[in-house]
Design an enzyme around this catalytic site. Structure first.
Site, PDB file in Angstrom:
ATOM      1  N   CYS A 119       0.823   1.401   1.831  1.00  0.00           N
ATOM      2  CA  CYS A 119      -0.271   0.517   2.053  1.00  0.00           C
ATOM      3  C   CYS A 119      -1.502   1.028   1.774  1.00  0.00           C
ATOM      4  O   CYS A 119      -2.527   0.090   1.727  1.00  0.00           O
ATOM      5  CB  CYS A 119      -0.203  -0.068   3.796  1.00  0.00           C
ATOM      6  SG  CYS A 119       1.436  -0.352   4.285  1.00  0.00           S
ATOM      7  N   HIS A 252      -7.088  -2.631   5.287  1.00  0.00           N
ATOM      8  CA  HIS A 252      -5.480  -2.773   5.220  1.00  0.00           C
ATOM      9  C   HIS A 252      -5.250  -3.699   6.700  1.00  0.00           C
ATOM     10  O   HIS A 252      -5.575  -3.175   7.724  1.00  0.00           O
ATOM     11  CB  HIS A 252      -4.815  -1.490   5.283  1.00  0.00           C
ATOM     12  CG  HIS A 252      -3.413  -1.668   5.365  1.00  0.00           C
ATOM     13  ND1 HIS A 252      -2.521  -2.748   4.564  1.00  0.00           N
ATOM     14  CD2 HIS A 252      -2.373  -1.238   6.139  1.00  0.00           C
ATOM     15  CE1 HIS A 252      -1.254  -2.839   5.268  1.00  0.00           C
ATOM     16  NE2 HIS A 252      -1.185  -1.805   6.065  1.00  0.00           N
ATOM     17  N   ASN A 282       1.614  -8.068   7.443  1.00  0.00           N
ATOM     18  CA  ASN A 282       1.190  -6.973   6.779  1.00  0.00           C
ATOM     19  C   ASN A 282       2.000  -7.243   5.323  1.00  0.00           C
ATOM     20  O   ASN A 282       3.090  -7.172   5.434  1.00  0.00           O
ATOM     21  CB  ASN A 282       1.763  -5.910   7.675  1.00  0.00           C
ATOM     22  CG  ASN A 282       1.350  -4.452   6.683  1.00  0.00           C
ATOM     23  OD1 ASN A 282       1.155  -4.294   5.841  1.00  0.00           O
ATOM     24  ND2 ASN A 282       1.687  -3.129   7.642  1.00  0.00           N
TER      25      ASN A 282
END
Length: 325
Positions: A119, A252, A282
């Site tokens: 990520c 993020h 996500n």
């Protein structure tokens, strides 16, 4: 004369299938797994996600986002001399997804490779491209974060399968005489690899180990907030700016609780935090460029604005980049 890297175009692509929490809950109920829209929203802030159709590869999403970014920048694919794709879900062991995107764009000759920092991948890739532009090794660079994370989810694990979606985001960098990327700060701690990982691999034609994503949510939360807060202070110090100078924060998109806690810890007003988590879930390496693209296109991020980009993910990895639009 000094050379700097500046973002001159952004793009994003999300698979057409939108899956609401209610729809996902109904699908999971058929597998004997109980969840609900209320349960997911209260714990994560996610209301829906985009999921790629079976057989759709990461390179396909990446190419769509890249084409939009190139159009936004007014740059031809043939002008690119560097292509970097951040992904944890590559099409193949090799060649790299970046090479596949290069072929689909019709570019020949640009350096092309993948970056794997989960990520944090886009922040790592953008920092790498920035360094190459500053060193005079690239004049036009394409940086993409793209994932088909649905392909590595255990759909019987409620703790993880509700969190993720598929998508791609991209930026075009150009060598300029005025600073665009002001500072970058990257970190990793491999001793924490067990809190977020997908330990499977292919050996001798067989899947070895657990091929699905596994996560210790509480441990990730604590480490994410602590590491991102420290990274924000460090990158601002490096750039010679104050946190109060930041116009926008694009973190993020992992969990709305993390984002809210982080903004409070840094003293950044919540209205300055770009959040797309509710619509995209996500999307791992794609989350930061997707959110950046949304905020540029809806007019929030304007020319001259100072934006803090932050990534955090498995590895354990984290990092920050300060960008002047």
């Amino acid at each position: 004369m000094s050379i700097f890297a500046k973002i001159v175009g952004t793009g994003g692509y999300l698979p057409p299938r939108v899956v609401s929490n209610d729809e996902l809950a109904a699908e999971l109920a058929q597998r004997g797994i109980e969840t609900s829209d209320q349960w997911i929203v209260e714990r994560t802030g996610i209301r829906q996600r985009h999921l790629a159709a079976e057989g759709v590869k990461t390179s396909t999403l990446a190419t769509q986002a890249a084409q939009q970014a190139l159009e936004d920048a007014g740059v031809s694919a043939q002008d690119l001399d560097l292509i970097i794709v951040a992904t944890s879900t590559p099409d193949y062991v090799f060649p790299s997804t970046a090479c596949l995107v290069q072929a689909q764009l019709g570019n020949v000759g640009a350096a092309a490779f993948d970056v794997q920092a989960v990520c944090s991948g886009f922040v790592y890739a953008l920092s790498t491209a920035d360094a190459m532009v500053r060193a005079g090794r690239a004049k036009k660079a394409l940086v993409i974060g793209a994932e088909v994370f649905s392909s590595i989810l255990d759909w019987s694990d409620r703790a993880t399968c509700v969190l993720f979606g598929d998508g791609a985001g991209a930026v075009v960098l150009s060598a300029e005489s005025e600073p665009g990327i002001l500072a970058a700060q990257l970190n990793a701690d491999g001793s924490q690899m067990g809190i977020l990982c997908a330990k499977g691999n292919v050996s001798h034609g067989q899947v070895v180990g657990d091929p699905f994503l596994r996560m210790d949510g509480q441990a990730v939360f604590k480490l994410a907030v602590t590491s991102l807060a420290a990274s924000a202070h460090q990158v601002c110090e490096q750039a010679g700016v104050q946190l109060s100078d930041i116009d926008w924060m694009v973190p993020h998109q992992a969990n709305v609780r993390i984002l809210n806690f982080l903004s409070r810890k840094l003293g950044v007003a919540s209205e300055k935090v770009v959040i797309t988590l509710d619509q995209h879930a996500n999307t791992s390496a794609a989350s930061v460029p997707l959110a950046l693209n949304v905020a540029r296109r809806d007019g929030r991020i304007k020319a001259g604005d100072l934006t803090l980009l932050q990534g955090v993910g498995g590895g354990f990895t984290w990092g920050s980049i300060l960008v002047r639009s």
